[in-house]
Design a protein around this motif. Structure first.
Motif, PDB file in Angstrom:
ATOM      1  N   GLY A  62       0.959  -1.308  -0.090  1.00 37.33           N
ATOM      2  CA  GLY A  62       0.012   0.043  -0.078  1.00 37.33           C
ATOM      3  C   GLY A  62       0.911   1.146   0.030  1.00 37.33           C
ATOM      4  N   SER A  63       0.326   2.361  -0.311  1.00 39.89           N
ATOM      5  CA  SER A  63       0.871   3.590  -0.135  1.00 39.89           C
ATOM      6  C   SER A  63       0.382   4.702   0.351  1.00 39.89           C
ATOM      7  CB  SER A  63       1.586   3.740  -1.528  1.00 39.89           C
ATOM      8  OG  SER A  63       0.529   4.231  -2.233  1.00 39.89           O
ATOM      9  N   VAL A  64       0.995   5.621   0.775  1.00 40.45           N
ATOM     10  CA  VAL A  64       0.388   7.009   1.065  1.00 40.45           C
ATOM     11  C   VAL A  64       1.216   8.187   0.323  1.00 40.45           C
ATOM     12  CG1 VAL A  64      -0.263   8.762   2.974  1.00 40.45           C
ATOM     13  CG2 VAL A  64      -0.256   6.415   3.590  1.00 40.45           C
ATOM     14  N   ASP A  65       0.319   9.124  -0.424  1.00 38.54           N
ATOM     15  CA  ASP A  65       1.026  10.072  -1.054  1.00 38.54           C
ATOM     16  C   ASP A  65       0.378  11.471  -0.623  1.00 38.54           C
ATOM     17  OD1 ASP A  65       2.390   8.462  -2.959  1.00 38.54           O
ATOM     18  OD2 ASP A  65       0.404   7.989  -3.810  1.00 38.54           O
ATOM     19  N   VAL A  66       1.112  12.558  -0.751  1.00 35.68           N
ATOM     20  CA  VAL A  66       0.947  13.878  -0.184  1.00 35.68           C
ATOM     21  C   VAL A  66       0.841  14.623  -1.502  1.00 35.68           C
ATOM     22  CG1 VAL A  66       1.285  15.854   0.941  1.00 35.68           C
ATOM     23  CG2 VAL A  66       1.847  13.629   1.924  1.00 35.68           C
ATOM     24  N   ARG A  67      -0.440  15.292  -1.859  1.00 36.94           N
ATOM     25  CA  ARG A  67      -0.559  16.123  -2.799  1.00 36.94           C
ATOM     26  C   ARG A  67      -0.897  17.552  -2.439  1.00 36.94           C
ATOM     27  NH1 ARG A  67      -4.054  11.724  -6.665  1.00 36.94           N
ATOM     28  NH2 ARG A  67      -2.449  10.286  -6.676  1.00 36.94           N
ATOM     29  N   LEU A  68      -0.375  18.426  -3.194  1.00 35.45           N
ATOM     30  CA  LEU A  68      -0.467  19.849  -2.991  1.00 35.45           C
ATOM     31  C   LEU A  68      -1.904  20.368  -3.602  1.00 35.45           C
ATOM     32  CD1 LEU A  68       0.760  22.080  -1.184  1.00 35.45           C
ATOM     33  CD2 LEU A  68       2.131  22.708  -3.270  1.00 35.45           C
ATOM     34  N   ARG A  69      -2.698  20.752  -3.005  1.00 37.31           N
ATOM     35  CA  ARG A  69      -4.203  21.322  -3.768  1.00 37.31           C
ATOM     36  C   ARG A  69      -4.468  22.774  -3.009  1.00 37.31           C
ATOM     37  NH1 ARG A  69      -6.215  17.406  -6.743  1.00 37.31           N
ATOM     38  NH2 ARG A  69      -6.214  15.323  -5.877  1.00 37.31           N
ATOM     39  N   GLY A  71      -2.495  25.203  -2.004  1.00 38.21           N
ATOM     40  CA  GLY A  71      -1.527  25.618  -0.890  1.00 38.21           C
ATOM     41  C   GLY A  71      -1.516  24.567   0.156  1.00 38.21           C
ATOM     42  N   ASP A  72      -2.608  23.771   0.228  1.00 39.45           N
ATOM     43  CA  ASP A  72      -2.556  22.887   1.238  1.00 39.45           C
ATOM     44  C   ASP A  72      -2.193  21.622   0.844  1.00 39.45           C
ATOM     45  OD1 ASP A  72      -3.094  24.698   3.396  1.00 39.45           O
ATOM     46  OD2 ASP A  72      -5.173  24.795   2.724  1.00 39.45           O
ATOM     47  N   PRO A  73      -1.816  20.710   1.885  1.00 39.07           N
ATOM     48  CA  PRO A  73      -1.704  19.175   1.407  1.00 39.07           C
ATOM     49  C   PRO A  73      -2.899  18.311   1.528  1.00 39.07           C
ATOM     50  CG  PRO A  73      -0.913  19.492   3.612  1.00 39.07           C
ATOM     51  CD  PRO A  73      -1.356  20.843   3.332  1.00 39.07           C
ATOM     52  N   ASP A  74      -3.008  17.486   0.692  1.00 38.45           N
ATOM     53  CA  ASP A  74      -4.040  16.591   0.803  1.00 38.45           C
ATOM     54  C   ASP A  74      -3.584  14.965   0.549  1.00 38.45           C
ATOM     55  OD1 ASP A  74      -6.815  15.423   0.392  1.00 38.45           O
ATOM     56  OD2 ASP A  74      -6.622  15.455  -1.768  1.00 38.45           O
ATOM     57  N   PHE A  75      -4.057  14.241   1.283  1.00 29.58           N
ATOM     58  CA  PHE A  75      -3.404  12.871   1.460  1.00 29.58           C
ATOM     59  C   PHE A  75      -4.225  11.936   0.755  1.00 29.58           C
ATOM     60  CE2 PHE A  75      -2.820  14.959   5.676  1.00 29.58           C
ATOM     61  CZ  PHE A  75      -1.086  14.922   5.535  1.00 29.58           C
ATOM     62  N   VAL A  76      -3.290  10.866  -0.135  1.00 32.09           N
ATOM     63  CA  VAL A  76      -4.140   9.891  -0.934  1.00 32.09           C
ATOM     64  C   VAL A  76      -3.560   8.573  -0.475  1.00 32.09           C
ATOM     65  CG1 VAL A  76      -4.515   8.925  -3.456  1.00 32.09           C
ATOM     66  CG2 VAL A  76      -4.047  11.588  -2.985  1.00 32.09           C
ATOM     67  N   VAL A  77      -4.386   7.843   0.157  1.00 29.87           N
ATOM     68  CA  VAL A  77      -4.130   6.527   0.709  1.00 29.87           C
ATOM     69  C   VAL A  77      -4.499   5.347  -0.240  1.00 29.87           C
ATOM     70  CG1 VAL A  77      -4.390   4.793   2.727  1.00 29.87           C
ATOM     71  CG2 VAL A  77      -4.261   7.484   3.069  1.00 29.87           C
ATOM     72  N   THR A  78      -3.563   4.570  -0.383  1.00 29.49           N
ATOM     73  CA  THR A  78      -3.820   3.316  -1.489  1.00 29.49           C
ATOM     74  C   THR A  78      -3.585   2.211  -0.611  1.00 29.49           C
ATOM     75  OG1 THR A  78      -2.938   4.427  -3.441  1.00 29.49           O
ATOM     76  CG2 THR A  78      -3.219   1.944  -3.437  1.00 29.49           C
ATOM     77  N   PRO A  79      -4.412   1.564   0.009  1.00 31.94           N
ATOM     78  CA  PRO A  79      -4.539   0.384   1.023  1.00 31.94           C
ATOM     79  C   PRO A  79      -3.912  -0.792   0.132  1.00 31.94           C
ATOM     80  CG  PRO A  79      -6.698   0.769   0.375  1.00 31.94           C
ATOM     81  CD  PRO A  79      -5.971   1.748  -0.125  1.00 31.94           C
ATOM     82  N   PRO A  80      -3.043  -1.579   1.058  1.00 26.82           N
ATOM     83  CA  PRO A  80      -2.711  -2.966   0.362  1.00 26.82           C
ATOM     84  C   PRO A  80      -3.973  -3.629   0.033  1.00 26.82           C
ATOM     85  CG  PRO A  80      -2.080  -2.951   2.761  1.00 26.82           C
ATOM     86  CD  PRO A  80      -2.795  -1.716   2.210  1.00 26.82           C
ATOM     87  N   PRO A  81      -3.840  -4.775  -1.126  1.00 25.91           N
ATOM     88  CA  PRO A  81      -4.757  -5.340  -1.360  1.00 25.91           C
ATOM     89  C   PRO A  81      -5.214  -6.310  -0.497  1.00 25.91           C
ATOM     90  CG  PRO A  81      -2.747  -5.729  -2.721  1.00 25.91           C
ATOM     91  CD  PRO A  81      -2.447  -4.870  -1.732  1.00 25.91           C
ATOM     92  N   VAL A  82      -6.669  -6.374  -0.401  1.00 29.35           N
ATOM     93  CA  VAL A  82      -7.167  -7.423   0.698  1.00 29.35           C
ATOM     94  C   VAL A  82      -7.147  -8.736  -0.079  1.00 29.35           C
ATOM     95  CG1 VAL A  82      -9.202  -7.671   2.085  1.00 29.35           C
ATOM     96  CG2 VAL A  82      -8.231  -5.645   1.763  1.00 29.35           C
ATOM     97  N   ALA A 131      -2.028  -0.013 -11.032  1.00 29.97           N
ATOM     98  CA  ALA A 131      -3.503  -0.404 -10.740  1.00 29.97           C
ATOM     99  C   ALA A 131      -3.822  -1.752 -10.779  1.00 29.97           C
ATOM    100  CB  ALA A 131      -4.532   0.338 -11.622  1.00 29.97           C
ATOM    101  N   ALA A 132      -3.176  -2.577 -11.820  1.00 28.41           N
ATOM    102  CA  ALA A 132      -3.449  -4.035 -12.001  1.00 28.41           C
ATOM    103  C   ALA A 132      -2.874  -4.741 -10.667  1.00 28.41           C
ATOM    104  CB  ALA A 132      -2.987  -4.563 -13.259  1.00 28.41           C
ATOM    105  N   GLU A 133      -1.686  -4.154 -10.141  1.00 33.47           N
ATOM    106  CA  GLU A 133      -1.019  -4.965  -9.065  1.00 33.47           C
ATOM    107  C   GLU A 133      -1.472  -4.209  -7.493  1.00 33.47           C
ATOM    108  OE1 GLU A 133       3.066  -5.336  -9.233  1.00 33.47           O
ATOM    109  OE2 GLU A 133       2.932  -5.766 -11.586  1.00 33.47           O
ATOM    110  N   GLY A 134      -2.382  -3.176  -7.707  1.00 29.27           N
ATOM    111  CA  GLY A 134      -3.086  -3.095  -6.560  1.00 29.27           C
ATOM    112  C   GLY A 134      -1.971  -1.716  -5.906  1.00 29.27           C
ATOM    113  N   LEU A 135      -1.147  -1.107  -6.496  1.00 29.02           N
ATOM    114  CA  LEU A 135      -0.055  -0.358  -5.984  1.00 29.02           C
ATOM    115  C   LEU A 135      -0.138   0.966  -6.707  1.00 29.02           C
ATOM    116  CD1 LEU A 135       2.968  -2.443  -6.710  1.00 29.02           C
ATOM    117  CD2 LEU A 135       1.947  -2.318  -4.714  1.00 29.02           C
ATOM    118  N   SER A 136       0.274   1.986  -5.856  1.00 34.24           N
ATOM    119  CA  SER A 136       0.278   3.242  -6.246  1.00 34.24           C
ATOM    120  C   SER A 136       1.435   3.314  -7.550  1.00 34.24           C
ATOM    121  CB  SER A 136       0.873   4.337  -5.240  1.00 34.24           C
ATOM    122  OG  SER A 136       2.218   4.021  -4.725  1.00 34.24           O
TER     123      SER A 136
END
Length: 175
Positions: A62-69, A71-82, A131-136
């Motif tokens: 899984g992964s967590v990304d920080v994106r700037l929107r 002027g403020d950060p926004d978090f994008v969480v991609t959980p590991p595949p279940v 996306a096919a592997e469930g990864l960022s």
């Protein structure tokens, strides 16, 4: 995530500290507040980005990304595949696919940020593969580079052994 309350709190703390220094210190603090606001925001974004790198290493695949929107950060969480609940086994023909490289350990060193410029069609293909592997895309690129380097090491070692003349085979004419 709105950074404004944190920047305002730092501004108030600076004003309180300047009060203790007298009128000259307060005047200097007032002149420093505007330039310090942008520096504070940038520093907080760097801290959040470093934290997300550490979380992503622990959360892999899984992964967590920080994106700037705005002027403020926004978090994008991609959980590991279940993993799915156990069902009756289905006979499948195994596809020969190398095992993915393990996620880098924290002890191997920190992370480094690079800018990678890809043609649009390659970027789209990388996004689809991730996306096919469930990864960022970032996690997929890290694993792909690690796999390529691992395969490169193996081919260099094979070439090196062949260059030593280990008696693998001979070609030519004989009478």
């Amino acid at each position: 995530m709105n950074l404004t309350p944190y920047v305002d709190q730092l501004r108030q703390e600076l004003a309180v500290a300047a009060e203790a220094g007298g009128e000259d210190a307060r005047a200097v603090a007032e002149r420093l507040i505007a330039p310090l606001e942008s520096a504070t925001r940038l520093t907080m974004l760097n801290v959040l980005s470093a934290a997300m790198d550490e979380i992503t290493r622990d959360l892999a695949p899984g992964s967590v990304d920080v994106r700037l929107r705005g002027g403020d950060p926004d978090f994008v969480v991609t959980p590991p595949p279940v993993s799915e609940a156990f069902e009756a086994p289905v006979m499948e023909v195994p596809v020969a696919r190398p095992a993915p490289a393990p996620a880098p350990d924290a002890e191997e060193g920190g992370t480094a940020r690079i800018n990678l410029r890809l043609p649009t069609h390659l970027k789209a293909q990388a996004e689809e593969a991730a996306a096919a592997e469930g990864l960022s895309v970032n996690a997929w690129l890290v694993r792909t580079v690690a796999d390529a380097l691992k395969a490169g090491d193996a081919s260099r070692q094979t070439a090196h052994r062949g260059a030593q003349g280990a008696g693998h085979s001979f070609t030519g004419w004989a009478r």
